[in-house]
Design an enzyme around this catalytic site. Structure first.
Site, mmCIF file in Angstrom:
data_model
loop_
_atom_site.group_PDB
_atom_site.id
_atom_site.type_symbol
_atom_site.label_atom_id
_atom_site.label_comp_id
_atom_site.label_asym_id
_atom_site.label_seq_id
_atom_site.Cartn_x
_atom_site.Cartn_y
_atom_site.Cartn_z
ATOM 1 N N GLY A 158 5.676 54.041 143.709
ATOM 2 C CA GLY A 158 5.365 52.637 143.455
ATOM 3 C C GLY A 158 6.629 51.884 143.157
ATOM 4 O O GLY A 158 7.750 52.383 143.328
ATOM 5 N N GLY A 159 6.485 50.662 142.688
ATOM 6 C CA GLY A 159 7.636 49.826 142.449
ATOM 7 C C GLY A 159 8.517 50.322 141.328
ATOM 8 O O GLY A 159 9.711 50.040 141.290
ATOM 9 N N MET A 160 7.966 51.057 140.388
ATOM 10 C CA MET A 160 8.756 51.549 139.266
ATOM 11 C C MET A 160 9.354 52.917 139.509
ATOM 12 O O MET A 160 10.341 53.294 138.890
ATOM 13 C CB MET A 160 7.890 51.617 138.004
ATOM 14 N N GLY A 161 8.743 53.698 140.380
ATOM 15 C CA GLY A 161 9.266 55.030 140.573
ATOM 16 C C GLY A 161 8.339 55.901 141.375
ATOM 17 O O GLY A 161 7.415 55.421 142.032
ATOM 18 N N ASP A 210 -3.864 46.090 133.589
ATOM 19 C CA ASP A 210 -3.768 46.334 135.031
ATOM 20 C C ASP A 210 -4.874 47.284 135.476
ATOM 21 O O ASP A 210 -4.638 48.217 136.249
ATOM 22 C CB ASP A 210 -2.396 46.902 135.386
#
Length: 889
Positions: A32-35, A147
């Site tokens: 994902g966008g974080m890792g 979320d």
């Protein structure tokens, strides 16, 4: 902490075999966008885990680092069966990776499942209830998810799991702990004032407007997820972010009834509509309310939920009205109770608390439930078929009992006087303290018996140990003796202490060596130690605020007018409740009376725990050894295989001999507290433990002469474990004041004691290998009970169990050890040449019934004393305002 160097690298995925601390990466499972999230192996515990790693090219971003650390804090503060568990947090210096180590879940995300269409009604309601329970736990611990979406919900065989608290935000000051984790994360900006946080189609109106989110924002997202589960379609759709935002702020999703292939009741429709209210004040105000309503729908899926009025004040007021009305219907067992202020005094309302599905009260002879001081909540210990147990909380204004997180393995709950904390007993015989709402438990006291605890306002604990009296332990750990058992005139053991009002005296039961119907209720002055006998012939004395002393005798509860100030009673006992379950072995009556006057009790009689003797093969198939059902203690088979020794755990503990050929039993010992008999290797003799002289001692019994002799004389607690193969001595566990329980060897010839395992932990349950060279035993040195192997007379030890273990036994070959871990029966193969090597534990079979000792036979089968399924108790009777009926008696 000192500053550490930041290494910026790793735009490519980590390759298989990379080592991050003790974790060996195996494969990527998501990004994902974080890792990225990887499947990995914990090389210490040999288990599969999920590792979430912060992307290398983002490592130097302070805001994203802050978000990563916030996620770690959020998930480490949560623990719930439906929230993914966080195991570890780490930083790998060679690679510069920050990472989280979590429970590895096998299943599919709800998002993937919804690609195939809506969920069937039963699966939908089950998963939705589990998600609501998880949200309730997070909200109660002060964390808003922010979320919630199908991609952050995993469907597993064990149920729904809530994932990814990367956007979570604490809503109250941290301090309590519950724990849980995320496995995959979706892109989302770091939280700043006025910044949109979350995934667009599941955001609440206040979130898309950049306002502060609170638990009601999660409830809105829950409604959107539930709508999609029911219809297979998103609640709010659009071709752009702007159109989706407009739909969230102004539009209502199509009614469920208008969506093709949707099977949903009007009750579910109403619940979703309330969740999706634009105004947070018009939604459900807690996830707990959601879970209650979902359970109600599950049982009444054709019904229509009450229409909840709009507006914060009206919603809360109406909910209270429904809760009170429902509670009255539930507690009275009938409908139509008319509540009127003209009542002169409260009516005693009768009800039944049914334990959660597949949950029963622990069968051990213990006090397993207690009222909160204000009488609003009943807390009980619930046991699952897999052998696990924990505390549950049942409020009077709720339909359901909820688990108290952090209480794994708990029994015997005791409330603090202010009702804010609970002390409970663990499987490892320790006392732990936890907030009444759940959290991280703290160790209070080790090495306690399951015979009751009294808790004073100044945090002094009064605990009873069998045949050793009652001890007071201050909050600083200083101990002093309150009572001691002399062993004379029936002064055998003191159990079930209760502090009397003013906390100047302590009530307790004195076991006199016969039935608990013949026990005494006494009080001791805490200042001078003077004891006063209040009742002769009864057990489990309890003072109640109506001014009465309650006690049990013969399964009936009796009451006497009692003045706790001067320790005097008036009149004669009168029966006030018949048919109360009373433990024959420890004398506990399964009752609890709150200061508000409410009674909780389990119906029954005076009885031991019904068990059967069975032979179990290595696949778990069992056959009865005897058709006689008794409260058998641990069995011991004679060398010729004909006779079985076992204590019958009734009001007295005596050793009995079962003749397998004739299926008859005869009493062998008459000490009234004789335990753990073990045949000598050559037969004709057995050793056992007894407190018949006041202190626990090891005795040797000669079957031919029907006589015994004491092998020990010191006053320290001790218990029989095993014989040496040549019959020259017995292995025992003995308490030492500085090192808790140690394993020692007691010689038969000269009665000398030789230390075998003396360490600053609790060790015992030792068994010697058939060749006499090795020994297995249990120690809590790791923080929980594990099985260890070492040479009999010293040397390095090897841990055999991996995730807890008790009751180790040698196979006849001497090359295998069997042990128990909860409901699992496991085996470890051993090799001794050219050097010692232990294989990985292998599961033989599961057995959900509680075992009370076993022995491995020469043919590999297990001789087991096993609880009967029919003995389990699954409900608690409740009478509100019960002590009002005692007034004037």
């Amino acid at each position: 902490m000192g500053a550490r160097q930041v290494i910026i690298r790793h735009s490519m995925p980590i390759i298989s075999g990379t080592q991050l601390g003790v974790y060996e990466v195996q494969s990527m499972v998501g990004a994902g966008g974080m890792g990225e999230v990887y499947r990995a192996r914990d090389t210490r515990l040999d288990r599969i885990v999920a590792i979430k790693i912060l992307s290398g090219h983002l490592t130097s971003n302070p805001e994203l680092k802050a978000r990563f650390e916030r996620e770690a804090r959020a998930i480490s503060s949560l623990q719930h069966p439906n929230i993914c568990v966080l195991y570890d947090v780490g930083y790998d210096a060679p690679t510069g990776h920050d990472y989280l180590v979590m429970e590895y879940l096998e299943g599919e995300t709800l998002a993937r499942r919804l690609e195939r269409g809506p969920l069937p009604s039963e699966q939908l309601l089950r998963a939705a209830t589990e998600i609501a329970d998880a949200l309730d736990r997070a909200h109660r611990q002060g964390t808003t998810h922010r979320d919630l979406k199908p991609g952050n919900i995993m469907l597993t065989k064990a149920g729904a799991k809530l994932l990814d608290f990367g956007l979570a935000k604490p809503t109250v000051a941290a301090g309590t702990a519950l724990s849980a984790a995320a496995t995959m994360t979706t892109p989302g900006p770091i939280t700043e004032k006025g910044v949109i946080v979350g995934t667009m189609q599941y955001m609440s109106p206040e979130q898309v407007e950049g306002k502060e989110a609170d638990p009601r924002s999660d409830i809105f997202a829950f409604g959107a997820v539930l709508y999609e589960m029911a219809t297979g379609q998103k609640a709010f759709q659009g071709k752009s972010h702007a159109s989706i935002i407009a739909a969230i702020l102004t539009a209502e999703p199509p009614p469920l009834s208008q969506v093709q292939n949707t099977a949903a009741s009007g009750a579910l429709e109403s619940l979703i509509r309330t969740c999706l209210a634009k105004d947070p004040d018009e939604r459900y105000q807690s996830a707990h309310d959601l879970a209650v309503q979902l359970r109600w729908i599950s049982k009444n899926d054709s019904a229509i939920l009450p229409i909840l009025e709009r507006g914060k004040a009206r919603l809360r007021r109406r909910w209270v009205e429904y809760a009170v009305g429902a509670a009255l219907i539930m507690l009275a067992g009938v409908g139509g109770w008319w509540v009127s202020q003209r009542w002169s005094r409260p009516i005693a309302l009768h009800s039944t608390v049914v334990l959660p599905q597949n949950t029963s009260l622990p069968s051990a002879s213990q006090a397993v439930f207690e009222w909160s001081p204000d009488g609003t909540t009943l807390v009980f210990s619930g046991a699952k078929p897999d052998g696990s147990r924990m505390l549950y909380s049942r409020r009077l204004d709720s339909f359901e009992a909820t688990p108290i997180n952090g209480t794994d393995g708990a029994t015997i709950p005791v409330f603090s006087t202010d009702g804010k904390s609970i002390i409970f007993q663990t499987r490892e015989s320790s006392l732990k303290r936890i907030p009444a709402t759940g959290g991280t438990p703290t160790l209070v006291k080790e090495n306690v018996d399951n015979l009751g605890t009294a808790w004073s306002k100044d945090d002094t604990l009064y605990t009873a140990k069998w045949a050793q009296g009652i001890t007071a332990t201050s909050s600083s750990g200083v101990e002093r003796k309150i009572t001691e058992c002399s062993g004379k005139d029936g002064d055998r053991s003191h159990v079930w202490p209760q502090l009397l009002p003013g906390e100047k005296a302590l009530l307790f039961t004195t076991w006199t060596g016969t039935s608990f119907d013949d026990a005494r209720i006494e009080a001791v002055n805490l200042a001078d130690g003077k004891r006063t006998v209040l009742v002769k012939g009864g057990t489990f004395g309890r003072y109640v605020t109506s001014g009465h002393l309650l006690f049990a005798r013969g399964g009936t509860l009796f009451a006497l007018p009692f003045d706790p100030g001067n320790l005097t009673i008036k009149g004669s006992p009168i029966p006030v409740l018949q048919g109360v379950a009373t433990g024959a072995s420890n004398g506990e009556a399964r009752i609890s009376v709150s200061t508000a006057g409410h009674l909780a009790f389990v119906p029954g009689t005076v009885a031991g725990i019904a068990r059967e003797l069975v032979l179990v093969d290595r696949k778990g198939n069992a056959e009865r050894v005897s058709q006689v059902v008794q409260p058998y203690g641990p069995p011991s088979l004679s060398p010729d295989g004909r006779y079985v020794l076992a204590t019958l755990e009734t009001s007295t503990y005596d050793v009995w001999l079962l003749d397998r050929r004739r299926d008859t039993m005869s009493k062998i010992t008459f000490g009234a507290d004789d335990n753990n008999a073990r045949w000598a290797p050559q037969g004709k003799r057995f050793a056992y433990t007894s407190t018949k002289t006041g202190d626990s001692q090891i005795y040797l019994y000669n079957v031919d002469t029907s006589s015994d002799e004491a092998l020990s004389t010191d006053k320290q607690f001790k218990d029989m474990n095993d014989w040496l193969p040549d019959g020259s001595g017995v292995v025992i566990e003995r308490r030492n004041k500085d090192t808790d329980l140690d394993v020692e060897l007691l010689s038969i010839a000269d009665k000398k004691i030789t230390p075998l395992v003396v360490e600053p932990f609790r060790q015992g349950s030792a068994r010697v290998s058939p060749d006499g060279k090795w020994m297995v035993y249990v120690s809590n040195e790791s923080g929980k009970d594990e099985v260890y192997l070492r040479a009999l007379h010293g040397g390095p030890k090897t841990q055999l169990s991996q995730d807890g273990g008790v009751s180790p036994r040698w196979a006849a070959s001497g090359k295998e050890v069997i042990f128990i871990s909860k409901e699992k029966v496991l085996s470890v193969a051993l090799r001794f040449s050219p050097e010692l090597e232990a294989e990985k534990p292998v599961l033989l079979f599961n057995d959900s019934r509680a075992w009370n000792g076993y022995q491995v036979m020469t043919d590999g089968r297990l001789l087991v004393s096993r609880e009967l399924d029919s003995s389990r108790q699954t409900q608690i009777n409740v009478i509100l305002n019960w002590t009002k009926e005692l007034a004037g008696k």
